[in-house]
Design an enzyme around this catalytic site. Structure first.
Site, mmCIF file in Angstrom:
data_model
loop_
_atom_site.group_PDB
_atom_site.id
_atom_site.type_symbol
_atom_site.label_atom_id
_atom_site.label_comp_id
_atom_site.label_asym_id
_atom_site.label_seq_id
_atom_site.Cartn_x
_atom_site.Cartn_y
_atom_site.Cartn_z
ATOM 1 N N LYS A 180 0.916 -0.980 -0.055
ATOM 2 C CA LYS A 180 0.277 -0.104 -0.002
ATOM 3 C C LYS A 180 1.118 1.483 0.181
ATOM 4 O O LYS A 180 1.409 2.183 1.110
ATOM 5 C CB LYS A 180 -0.601 0.095 1.386
ATOM 6 C CG LYS A 180 -2.316 0.583 1.174
ATOM 7 C CD LYS A 180 -2.239 2.686 0.987
ATOM 8 C CE LYS A 180 -2.086 2.829 1.814
ATOM 9 N NZ LYS A 180 -1.529 4.569 2.040
ATOM 10 N N GLU A 256 9.479 1.473 10.985
ATOM 11 C CA GLU A 256 11.022 2.386 11.161
ATOM 12 C C GLU A 256 10.679 3.396 10.781
ATOM 13 O O GLU A 256 9.289 4.298 10.162
ATOM 14 C CB GLU A 256 11.939 2.814 9.713
ATOM 15 C CG GLU A 256 13.259 3.477 9.962
ATOM 16 C CD GLU A 256 13.381 4.314 8.865
ATOM 17 O OE1 GLU A 256 13.076 5.329 9.194
ATOM 18 O OE2 GLU A 256 13.428 4.373 7.464
ATOM 19 N N CYS A 290 13.794 10.515 6.690
ATOM 20 C CA CYS A 290 13.673 10.451 8.409
ATOM 21 C C CYS A 290 14.677 10.879 9.435
ATOM 22 O O CYS A 290 15.189 10.882 10.280
ATOM 23 C CB CYS A 290 12.955 9.262 8.484
ATOM 24 S SG CYS A 290 13.790 7.521 7.372
ATOM 25 N N GLU A 392 9.089 16.009 15.505
ATOM 26 C CA GLU A 392 9.544 15.902 14.278
ATOM 27 C C GLU A 392 9.204 16.532 13.159
ATOM 28 O O GLU A 392 7.488 17.295 12.847
ATOM 29 C CB GLU A 392 9.159 14.820 13.950
ATOM 30 C CG GLU A 392 9.736 14.270 11.976
ATOM 31 C CD GLU A 392 9.642 13.295 11.544
ATOM 32 O OE1 GLU A 392 10.701 12.435 11.523
ATOM 33 O OE2 GLU A 392 8.665 11.971 11.799
HETATM 34 N N1 LIG Z 1 9.841 7.757 6.536
HETATM 35 C C1 LIG Z 1 9.461 9.012 7.628
HETATM 36 O O1 LIG Z 1 10.089 8.653 8.615
HETATM 37 C C2 LIG Z 1 8.370 9.488 7.374
HETATM 38 C C3 LIG Z 1 7.550 10.238 8.623
HETATM 39 N N2 LIG Z 1 6.618 10.942 8.393
HETATM 40 C C4 LIG Z 1 5.963 11.410 9.268
HETATM 41 O O2 LIG Z 1 4.650 11.550 9.317
HETATM 42 C C5 LIG Z 1 4.268 13.045 9.842
HETATM 43 C C6 LIG Z 1 2.856 12.751 8.877
HETATM 44 O O3 LIG Z 1 2.562 12.142 7.156
HETATM 45 P P1 LIG Z 1 1.987 10.490 6.246
HETATM 46 O O4 LIG Z 1 1.753 10.444 4.919
HETATM 47 O O5 LIG Z 1 0.298 11.448 7.158
HETATM 48 O O6 LIG Z 1 2.978 9.480 6.918
HETATM 49 P P2 LIG Z 1 1.921 8.103 7.494
HETATM 50 O O7 LIG Z 1 2.807 8.007 8.595
HETATM 51 O O8 LIG Z 1 0.769 8.482 8.192
HETATM 52 O O9 LIG Z 1 1.568 7.622 6.478
HETATM 53 C C7 LIG Z 1 2.364 6.614 6.075
HETATM 54 C C8 LIG Z 1 2.092 5.408 5.252
HETATM 55 O O10 LIG Z 1 0.744 4.665 6.563
HETATM 56 C C9 LIG Z 1 -0.017 4.573 5.518
HETATM 57 N N3 LIG Z 1 -1.164 4.419 6.920
HETATM 58 C C10 LIG Z 1 -1.619 5.953 7.540
HETATM 59 N N4 LIG Z 1 -2.289 6.144 8.504
HETATM 60 C C11 LIG Z 1 -2.737 4.128 8.557
HETATM 61 C C12 LIG Z 1 -2.786 3.001 9.398
HETATM 62 N N5 LIG Z 1 -3.796 3.534 10.865
HETATM 63 N N6 LIG Z 1 -3.313 2.064 8.812
HETATM 64 C C13 LIG Z 1 -2.689 1.958 8.087
HETATM 65 N N7 LIG Z 1 -1.464 2.326 6.994
HETATM 66 C C14 LIG Z 1 -1.967 3.965 7.400
HETATM 67 C C15 LIG Z 1 -0.018 6.005 4.923
HETATM 68 O O11 LIG Z 1 -1.889 5.344 3.911
HETATM 69 C C16 LIG Z 1 0.914 5.990 3.909
HETATM 70 O O12 LIG Z 1 1.127 4.594 3.332
HETATM 71 C C17 LIG Z 1 4.526 13.656 8.348
HETATM 72 O O13 LIG Z 1 4.507 14.859 9.082
HETATM 73 C C18 LIG Z 1 6.689 13.453 8.467
HETATM 74 O O14 LIG Z 1 6.352 13.793 10.350
HETATM 75 C C19 LIG Z 1 6.501 11.097 6.523
HETATM 76 C C20 LIG Z 1 6.839 10.170 5.788
HETATM 77 C C21 LIG Z 1 7.284 9.108 6.068
HETATM 78 O O1 LIG Z 2 18.902 4.196 3.016
HETATM 79 C C1 LIG Z 2 17.627 3.927 4.168
HETATM 80 O O2 LIG Z 2 17.722 3.003 3.422
HETATM 81 C C2 LIG Z 2 16.553 4.701 4.432
HETATM 82 C C3 LIG Z 2 16.563 5.960 3.572
HETATM 83 C C4 LIG Z 2 15.550 7.245 4.646
HETATM 84 C C5 LIG Z 2 14.202 6.539 5.082
HETATM 85 O O3 LIG Z 2 14.469 5.250 5.444
HETATM 86 C C6 LIG Z 2 13.764 7.584 5.673
HETATM 87 O O4 LIG Z 2 13.111 8.884 5.052
HETATM 88 O O5 LIG Z 2 12.543 7.278 5.639
#
Ligand SMILES: NC(=O)C1=CN([C@@H]2O[C@H](COP(=O)(O)OP(=O)(O)OC[C@H]3O[C@@H](n4cnc5c(N)ncnc54)[C@H](O)[C@@H]3O)[C@@H](O)[C@H]2O)C=CC1
Ligand SMILES: O=C(O)/C=C/C=C(\O)C(=O)O
Length: 488
Positions: A180, A256, A290, A392
């Site tokens: 997803k 993660e 992240c 964050e």
């Molecule tokens: N790599 C990372 O650590 C990331 C961190 N973020 C952080 O999260 C904040 C919110 O961004 P979002 O896109 O809303 O992140 P999110 O963590 O809510 O979404 C990431 C994924 O999870 C899915 N998702 C959301 N709620 C879910 C649930 N209850 N069950 C199953 N899947 C679910 C979303 O559809 C998307 O595919 C951002 O402002 C940022 O701070 C966002 C994206 C990546």
């Molecule tokens: O190098 C990786 O495997 C991942 C890098 C970055 C993230 O995991 C992220 O921004 O969420």
């Protein structure tokens, strides 16, 4: 305007599904419509999970490791052969500069299949000889089997890179997957279905269902009893919701999650390198990594110099369209995320921060005015307890604080609920090793940032995650290690 439609990919075929629901996919560069995305509900998730379960019993389940490895190499080569299409799609969805995605996102998308194909081909299992009273003994040996159907929930910041970071090892270990992707970035995951078919991956092994989280494909997938384990990258709160869903049926999770990563700059650092590295760790991908730095601690004697030089670096950033080769910063992922980041920009001012640079929305040309742009931003002057220093933000911003003592800065760096990554800048290697060992996080870079060796353990401590992926560590999650004990 583009008219790309994002269909689900279930059992080797693209389908609109039966929900009849769609949502818009808009480009964050200028707000233009990329196309419609089909939203999966329970029925689509059921179909994808059934296909994935059936595939475990089909040719995929019977395939030799060597055949699987060759197939994953073909998937990697398929991504590389269609490099420009993946690049175009990723930049359309995210708005990130092509110069960035062509060096990081797309090559890593391919590498993630090759690396884990190599791991699975070469990894040994343990063996123990047990002495028994009758003198004949018993031979123990480990056997790894796939875990089953893996639910993959992936984010929008590095869509292809982070989705394949999960799908690569999952398939290498013989599992099947239902992905997803983030609702913000459906394109590259959808395109990967074609590559899977071209590589001869049996139907049902790789499935994609689009949609949102709650009351949509994300929640239905993580709640589905036919899913054996769930891997997720994203926000800590979402991880908590997914963990609750996974508790039903006692399913395994690999998470993660968020970070509030520190960089520590000692006075004895190579300042050019520290500035170059911190420029990347704060502003790369518009701060939406992240592993990125949001808290910078600088030893007092070089504090003013560091702040002035990082400011000069930020002034030199050029914002604009992905295809402009001189551009090094794109927009945020969406107008919604722009509002979140701007909320922190306002909060920092309200709390009395000194705004060194930025703090608002840049003045963009007319054709980009509807994009999700924010200024690269640097603050000083806030206390460690302020929300800007604790939560964050996930934008192109950092707060810089002076420090005096090594012990003091280690304690301040660790004063967070997160523990994903850190960067230490010093030319004194004894200090580098010493400090790295004391920072409570999954990965500490000394004199670098985002230098990734995919064989190493990757993950977070505290609220930054559960489990480790990378190299052989991924096998802990994607396989069951069973023991066979043969009495001789
Ligand atoms: N790599 C990372 O650590 C990331 C961190 N973020 C952080 O999260 C904040 C919110 O961004 P979002 O896109 O809303 O992140 P999110 O963590 O809510 O979404 C990431 C994924 O999870 C899915 N998702 C959301 N709620 C879910 C649930 N209850 N069950 C199953 N899947 C679910 C979303 O559809 C998307 O595919 C951002 O402002 C940022 O701070 C966002 C994206 C990546
Ligand atoms: O190098 C990786 O495997 C991942 C890098 C970055 C993230 O995991 C992220 O921004 O969420």
């Amino acid at each position: 305007m583009s008219d790309r439609e994002s269909l689900h990919f279930i059992n080797g075929e693209y389908t609109a599904g039966s929900s009849g629901l769609t949502f818009e996919n808009r480009c964050p560069v200028d707000g233009s419509l990329i196309g419609l995305v089909h939203e999966g509900k329970r029925e689509e998730v059921d179909a994808a999970v059934s296909a994935a379960r059936a595939a475990l019993k089909g040719p995929w389940g019977r395939m030799s490791v060597e055949e699987r490895v060759r197939m994953l190499y073909r998937v990697a080569d398929g991504i590389t052969a269609r490099f420009d299409e993946f690049l175009e799609a990723e930049c359309l969805d995210t708005g990130k500069p092509k110069s960035l995605a062509s060096h990081i996102d797309i090559p890593r998308g391919a590498a993630n299949f090759k690396v884990f194909a190599d791991v699975i081909r070469n990894v040994p299992t343990e063996g123990f000889f047990l002495e028994t009273p009758d003198g004949a003994g018993a031979q123990n040996y480990g056997v790894r089997t796939p875990k089953g159907v893996i639910g993959v929930i992936s984010p929008w910041n590095l869509p292809l890179l982070l989705m394949t970071w999960k799908v690569g090892p999952a398939l290498a270990c013989g599992n099947t997957v239902v992905v997803k992707p983030s609702e913000e970035t459906p394109l590259t995951t959808t395109l990967l279905g074609e590559v899977m078919n071209d590589a001869g991956v049996p139907r049902g092994v790789f499935n994609v269902v689009h949609g949102f989280g709650p009351d949509s494909a994300g929640a239905f997938l993580t709640e589905h009893p036919g899913v054996d384990a769930i891997t997720f990258t994203g926000e800590t709160r979402t991880g908590t919701a997914i963990m609750k869903a996974a508790a039903e049926g006692v399913r395994d999770v690999s998470f993660e999650l968020g970070g509030k990563n520190p960089a520590i700059v000692f006075a004895d650092c190579d300042m050019d390198k520290a500035i170059e590295g911190t420029m990347r760790s704060v502003f790369a991908n518009c701060g939406q990594v992240c592993l990125g730095t949001e808290r910078v601690f600088v030893e007092r004697p070089v504090f003013d110099e560091f702040v002035a030089r990082l400011k000069a670096g930020a002034e030199g950033l050029k914002l604009g369209r992905p295809e402009d080769e001189t551009v090094n910063m794109g927009p945020l992922i969406s107008k919604e995320h722009q509002q979140k980041v701007l909320g922190y920009y306002k909060l920092a001012k309200d709390l009395g921060a000194t705004v060194v640079i930025g703090g608002g929305v840049p003045d963009m040309p007319d054709d980009l005015k509807d994009g999700a742009w924010v200024e690269p931003t640097i603050w000083t002057g806030l206390g460690d307890d302020s929300a800007v220093m604790r939560e964050e933000i996930f934008g192109p911003c950092c707060h810089i604080t002076p420090f005096d003592e090594e012990e003091e800065v280690i304690a301040r760096a660790n004063d967070t609920v997160y523990g994903l990554a850190s960067a230490v800048w010093t030319e004194n290697m004894s200090r580098g090793h010493r400090v790295a060992a004391q920072i409570d996080c999954g990965i500490c870079w000394v004199n670098s940032w985002f230098l990734r060796d995919l064989r190493t353990a990757f993950g977070g401590t505290k609220q930054s995650g559960i489990g480790r992926e990378g190299g052989v560590h991924s096998l802990e999650f994607y396989t069951e290690l069973r023991n066979v004990c043969v009495k001789l």
